[in-house]
Write a protein that holds these residues in place. Structure first.
Motif, PDB file in Angstrom:
ATOM      1  N   LYS A  36      56.380 -28.084 -25.389  1.00  0.00           N
ATOM      2  CA  LYS A  36      55.942 -26.930 -26.193  1.00  0.00           C
ATOM      3  C   LYS A  36      54.741 -27.293 -27.065  1.00  0.00           C
ATOM      4  CE  LYS A  36      60.392 -24.666 -26.039  1.00  0.00           C
ATOM      5  NZ  LYS A  36      61.614 -24.277 -26.738  1.00  0.00           N
ATOM      6  N   LYS A  37      54.731 -28.490 -27.645  1.00  0.00           N
ATOM      7  CA  LYS A  37      53.579 -28.932 -28.434  1.00  0.00           C
ATOM      8  C   LYS A  37      52.348 -29.097 -27.544  1.00  0.00           C
ATOM      9  CE  LYS A  37      53.480 -30.179 -32.279  1.00  0.00           C
ATOM     10  NZ  LYS A  37      53.000 -29.496 -33.473  1.00  0.00           N
ATOM     11  N   SER A  38      52.539 -29.517 -26.296  1.00  0.00           N
ATOM     12  CA  SER A  38      51.428 -29.642 -25.350  1.00  0.00           C
ATOM     13  C   SER A  38      50.809 -28.284 -25.066  1.00  0.00           C
ATOM     14  CB  SER A  38      51.902 -30.281 -24.044  1.00  0.00           C
ATOM     15  OG  SER A  38      52.346 -31.599 -24.255  1.00  0.00           O
ATOM     16  N   ILE A  39      51.658 -27.264 -24.962  1.00  0.00           N
ATOM     17  CA  ILE A  39      51.168 -25.898 -24.721  1.00  0.00           C
ATOM     18  C   ILE A  39      50.350 -25.420 -25.919  1.00  0.00           C
ATOM     19  CG2 ILE A  39      51.886 -23.490 -24.464  1.00  0.00           C
ATOM     20  CD1 ILE A  39      54.316 -24.659 -22.811  1.00  0.00           C
ATOM     21  N   VAL A  40      50.873 -25.613 -27.115  1.00  0.00           N
ATOM     22  CA  VAL A  40      50.167 -25.193 -28.328  1.00  0.00           C
ATOM     23  C   VAL A  40      48.837 -25.938 -28.466  1.00  0.00           C
ATOM     24  CG1 VAL A  40      50.248 -25.226 -30.860  1.00  0.00           C
ATOM     25  CG2 VAL A  40      52.253 -24.495 -29.564  1.00  0.00           C
ATOM     26  N   ALA A  41      48.851 -27.253 -28.186  1.00  0.00           N
ATOM     27  CA  ALA A  41      47.652 -28.078 -28.312  1.00  0.00           C
ATOM     28  C   ALA A  41      46.687 -27.878 -27.147  1.00  0.00           C
ATOM     29  CB  ALA A  41      48.041 -29.554 -28.410  1.00  0.00           C
ATOM     30  N   ARG A  42      47.181 -27.256 -26.075  1.00  0.00           N
ATOM     31  CA  ARG A  42      46.398 -27.097 -24.840  1.00  0.00           C
ATOM     32  C   ARG A  42      45.997 -28.465 -24.292  1.00  0.00           C
ATOM     33  NH1 ARG A  42      47.224 -23.263 -22.289  1.00  0.00           N
ATOM     34  NH2 ARG A  42      45.207 -23.155 -21.317  1.00  0.00           N
TER      35      ARG A  42
END
Length: 87
Positions: A36-42
């Motif tokens: 989920k953090k990877s998605i937010v950080a792109r």
């Protein structure tokens, strides 16, 4: 729900599981947080880079290499070093 199979070293798994457990998380929850953090950080949510030694470290490495070339004795552990000093 989707399933992801990940292969990793057993020690890495155990150490990470202990940290996550201390945080009140299981492995699946921790991996989901990462995703989920990877998605937010792109992207990867932390720096992934090759470490480049600073000038002080480069100087120390060169000094160590020069010592080896001069035949300065090295030690495999601190006990061996202290023994040789007769302290």
């Amino acid at each position: 729900m989707a399933t992801i199979n990940v292969r990793t070293d057993e020690n890495v798994k155990q150490e990470a599981a202990q940290i996550f457990n201390d945080l009140g998380l299981d492995m699946s929850s921790a991996i989901n947080i990462f995703l989920k953090k990877s998605i937010v950080a792109r992207g990867i949510p932390f720096d992934v880079r090759l470490e480049v030694p600073n000038k002080t470290t480069i100087k120390a490495i060169k000094e160590g290499d020069a010592m080896v070339k001069r035949g300065v004795k090295g030690y495999s552990d601190t006990n061996a070093m202290w023994s040789s000093l007769n302290v």
